[in-house]
Design a protein around this motif. Sequence first.
Motif, short mmCIF file in Angstrom:
data_model
loop_
_atom_site.label_atom_id
_atom_site.label_comp_id
_atom_site.label_asym_id
_atom_site.label_seq_id
_atom_site.Cartn_x
_atom_site.Cartn_y
_atom_site.Cartn_z
N ILE A 319 0.45 -1.53 4.66
CA ILE A 319 0.54 -0.11 4.85
C ILE A 319 0.28 0.70 3.70
O ILE A 319 -0.44 1.68 3.69
CB ILE A 319 2.07 0.01 5.50
N VAL A 320 0.83 0.11 2.44
CA VAL A 320 0.89 0.79 1.36
C VAL A 320 -0.72 0.84 0.86
O VAL A 320 -1.10 1.77 0.51
CB VAL A 320 1.65 0.15 0.25
N GLU A 321 -1.23 -0.30 0.86
CA GLU A 321 -2.85 -0.42 0.58
C GLU A 321 -3.47 0.35 1.69
O GLU A 321 -4.68 1.01 1.23
CB GLU A 321 -3.35 -1.74 0.59
N ALA A 322 -3.15 0.50 2.92
CA ALA A 322 -3.89 1.55 3.84
C ALA A 322 -3.64 3.15 3.33
O ALA A 322 -4.75 3.75 3.57
CB ALA A 322 -3.18 1.66 4.99
N HIS A 323 -2.70 3.35 2.45
CA HIS A 323 -2.81 4.68 1.84
C HIS A 323 -3.37 4.71 0.53
O HIS A 323 -3.34 5.65 -0.20
CB HIS A 323 -1.17 4.94 1.64
N LYS A 324 -4.15 3.61 0.03
CA LYS A 324 -4.60 3.42 -1.05
C LYS A 324 -3.89 3.60 -2.18
O LYS A 324 -4.16 4.20 -3.42
CB LYS A 324 -5.83 4.51 -1.09
N GLU A 325 -2.72 2.95 -2.05
CA GLU A 325 -1.75 3.02 -3.00
C GLU A 325 -1.15 1.53 -3.47
O GLU A 325 -1.85 0.54 -3.10
CB GLU A 325 0.04 3.65 -2.61
N LYS A 326 -0.54 1.43 -4.61
CA LYS A 326 0.04 -0.07 -5.04
C LYS A 326 1.48 -0.34 -4.72
O LYS A 326 2.40 0.60 -4.73
CB LYS A 326 -0.32 -0.15 -6.47
#
Length: 347
Positions: A319-326
């Motif tokens: 989910i975090v990576e789907a937001h392009k976050e770390k």
Amino acid sequence: MPKPFKKTYKFAAYTSTYITLFLTLVMGVFFYVQGTSSYWFLFGFVVVCYLFSFFIIQFRVQKFIYKRVVKIYEDVRLLDAATFSPKRVTTDMETLTKEVERFAENKKLEIESLKVRENYRREFLGNISHELKTPLFTVQGYILTLLEGAMKDKSVRKKYLQRANKGVERLIYIIKDLDMITKLEVGDLNLNEEDFNIIELVQNVFDLLEMKAAKKRITLTFDVDYEDSIFVYADRERIQQVLTNLIVNSIKYGVKDGTTEVSIEEFVQNKVLIRITDNGEGIEKENITRLFERFFRVDKSGSRKEGGSGLGLAIVKHIVEAHKEKIYVESQLEVGSEFSFTLEKAK
């Protein structure tokens, strides 16, 4: 980048020179015995003999090496002969040897990678079969007990049906998580991004998990009193799921009379960093790199008693990576753990 082959003619040049010198010597002796002398003929013979020998040797040796190398490819079965072109073969044996070794090393790495994937696949199948068969056998056991006569007792019937229902709910929970993680991995989950107050969302999660935390006397708190709102731009429902999974884990692996603390702080550029810190059991260093694997559990026996699908952290990461976050993890055994992730600030 592979080292390019040098187009060398040393072998053919030296060999042709030796052959030409030998044949010229023989021809000279023959002329001497015959008592004739034809220098122009001898000179022409030298040129023709050298050129003929040079081209024949160069062509034949290249063809010979190519055939032998292809045979090595087929025999060893580490290399694919189709990837090796005869145009790349010269009489430069040193470079050729390095190129073959490079091919072999690349294929060796590919084989090792496939072995790792195969081991992961086996472990994954073993984990998922275990996760599914436990509630299935539980449900089956209660139903069989009822069918064998316990159904006549109303109190037993109700208790067993309730326990069977819990088993079915766990199965549904696991299947839903599997469905979600599959969608996340193939990028098939649409995010409904919007501006929302992250402080308010964290407080909502605290309220939802208050009773669960109270059972272990764990305090859910912010690091400071946030008087002003902090707005972020993300999928509210998915971020709530991330926070819920991380805080549930902190409770699950927390110690009695412990604390789970959430902090929100400014990060680089237009980002905020959300930290979830606890003073629980902590995680061994060798396990940290595997935390986000599907069905991986630090304490397999203890965590199963607490329930869960074993997919929580894997879903969090996706989910975090789907937001392009770390997402980041820091932990020390018997001291505690800290999970943190970034989100984009609302404009």
